[in-house]
Design an enzyme around this catalytic site. Structure first.
Site, short mmCIF file in Angstrom:
data_model
loop_
_atom_site.label_atom_id
_atom_site.label_comp_id
_atom_site.label_asym_id
_atom_site.label_seq_id
_atom_site.Cartn_x
_atom_site.Cartn_y
_atom_site.Cartn_z
N GLU B 65 0.84 -1.20 0.00
CA GLU B 65 0.00 0.00 0.00
C GLU B 65 0.88 1.26 0.00
OE1 GLU B 65 -2.50 0.07 3.48
OE2 GLU B 65 -2.79 2.23 3.24
N ASP B 69 0.63 3.66 -3.16
CA ASP B 69 0.22 5.04 -2.91
C ASP B 69 1.14 6.00 -3.67
OD1 ASP B 69 -1.00 7.26 -1.09
OD2 ASP B 69 1.15 7.40 -0.72
N ASN B 136 -7.40 0.94 0.54
CA ASN B 136 -6.03 0.52 0.82
C ASN B 136 -5.63 -0.66 -0.06
OD1 ASN B 136 -6.08 2.51 2.75
ND2 ASN B 136 -6.15 1.10 4.51
N GLU B 139 -4.73 0.61 -3.45
CA GLU B 139 -3.35 1.13 -3.49
C GLU B 139 -2.35 -0.01 -3.53
OE1 GLU B 139 -3.39 5.46 -1.35
OE2 GLU B 139 -3.34 3.75 0.00
#
Lengths: 246, 246
Positions: B65, B69, B136, B139
């Site tokens: 994640e 991101d 999440n 990501e």
């Protein structure tokens, strides 16, 4: 011929441009294709603030800085992800912020000699020459390499010209001022119970702001705020240590 | 043969694995190479929190994640950079945070049906099923595609499967409560000159706190603080508008 002033002007321009291309090639390790991008990367907003059109004001490096900041963050994220396979997300985030923070970027920019390439308005004083100018130009340069040469080249530039030669990841790990650990050690030595109370608040723009309180034997001794739980707790722990005189 | 329980177990596992591979291919548009990465992307930390070894605890999607991101932020940054050639850095930052904020990512994840792939500890209650779980995982999926297929493929996934079909950039632009723009319009209508004075202060933990002052014809009319330049300026502009009764 060379006595014609216009020819001399162009010759100087071409000479400067050749020198600039050469400087970029030296810094990035690649011959630039679209030189305009690199000129833009080194144009501080103070040079173009007088511009009255939107297009004119956009001829500073701020947009490239936005892009380069993201590219740099991704490259460093992957580097840390692979280098520390057993560390959790909080550690990776903390390490990255130690590598790409304002001061460290500025120091890297100076090591690459970017201060000699940055175009500032000489009429501007202290503000324009603030410490972040060179670090911002470095981010913009990463953005320029990304647009000019693609992600792989930008990644290679960041790793081989910035991270590997200049970032001492091992010492960054070791010198991590881990206030939370210190506070736990202190509490254990003194037979006290430590816990954290955490609150998060959504701020406009999707940002969460966290507030952490250090609770020592049911008494709040310090509070910290930050953009992650980890940051808020670290700050609270640091302040608790100061309060306790540790 | 098929009556041997072990064989049935493997057949079920293989069948599940085939179905999982197929689901990933449908979502990402590419046949996964390293399926383990995608399994990891959909493993919520609640499933592995019981693990006592460091290696065990890292078998959740949190590290992916962190990486995803960053990749997502870069792809969206470039997309906006190209789409809005005349907008300044503050606008790009604001638009990006509207596209990749927690709520919008979660909505995107649901549109892709990622909730059906996420592995949660069924014993966990509300917290584990909180709204950010799917965002999440999205990501983390971007991180998995990046590691498995490279940056170009991750970029294509983000643009063609997320941004272009599901993000209405135009309406996001229009609904932006942009106090800075309003203030500029007001100043232009009234023949006043507006500028911002910006100061940043480093806080422990690598956080910068910014203070922006709106200067109207050389007089400070309002001040705002924030964790980004943009936030500080927006807040200062909002307060300036209030002070001016606009």
């Amino acid at each position: 011929m060379s006595r014609l002033p216009l020819f001399g002007f162009f010759r100087r321009m071409l000479g400067q441009d050749k020198a600039f291309r050469q400087a970029i090639a030296t810094v990035t390790g690649r011959t630039p294709q679209n030189v305009r991008l690199y000129h833009l990367a080194f144009t501080h907003s103070s040079v173009v603030k007088q511009q009255t059109t939107e297009a004119g004001r956009n001829q500073s490096n701020e947009r490239l800085e936005f892009l380069g900041d993201a590219v740099l963050g991704t490259v460093v994220a992957e580097y840390l992800f692979r280098k520390f396979p057993y560390e959790q997300e909080g550690f990776l985030t903390e390490m990255r912020s130690r590598i790409v923070n304002r001061e460290s970027l500025n120091a890297l920019a100076l090591k690459l000699g970017l201060d000699k390439l940055v175009q500032l308005d000489p009429g501007q004083g202290r503000a324009a020459r603030s410490r972040s100018v060179n670090g911002n130009a470095l981010e913009a340069l990463v953005g320029a390499v990304y647009l000019d040469q693609g992600y792989k080249a930008a990644r290679k530039f960041v790793l081989s010209r910035l991270v590997k030669p200049f970032v001492d990841v091992k010492s960054l790990t070791e010198t991590t001022a881990n206030f939370k650990s210190k506070l736990i050690e202190w509490a254990q030595r003194h037979g006290k119970a430590i816990r954290y109370e955490l609150n998060g608040e959504a701020r406009p723009g999707g940002v969460m702001e966290f507030t952490a309180s250090v609770v020592l034997d049911d008494e709040v001794v310090a509070t910290g705020m930050g953009l992650s739980k980890k940051q808020a707790e670290q700050l609270a722990a640091e302040r608790a240590l100061a309060t306790l005189g540790v």
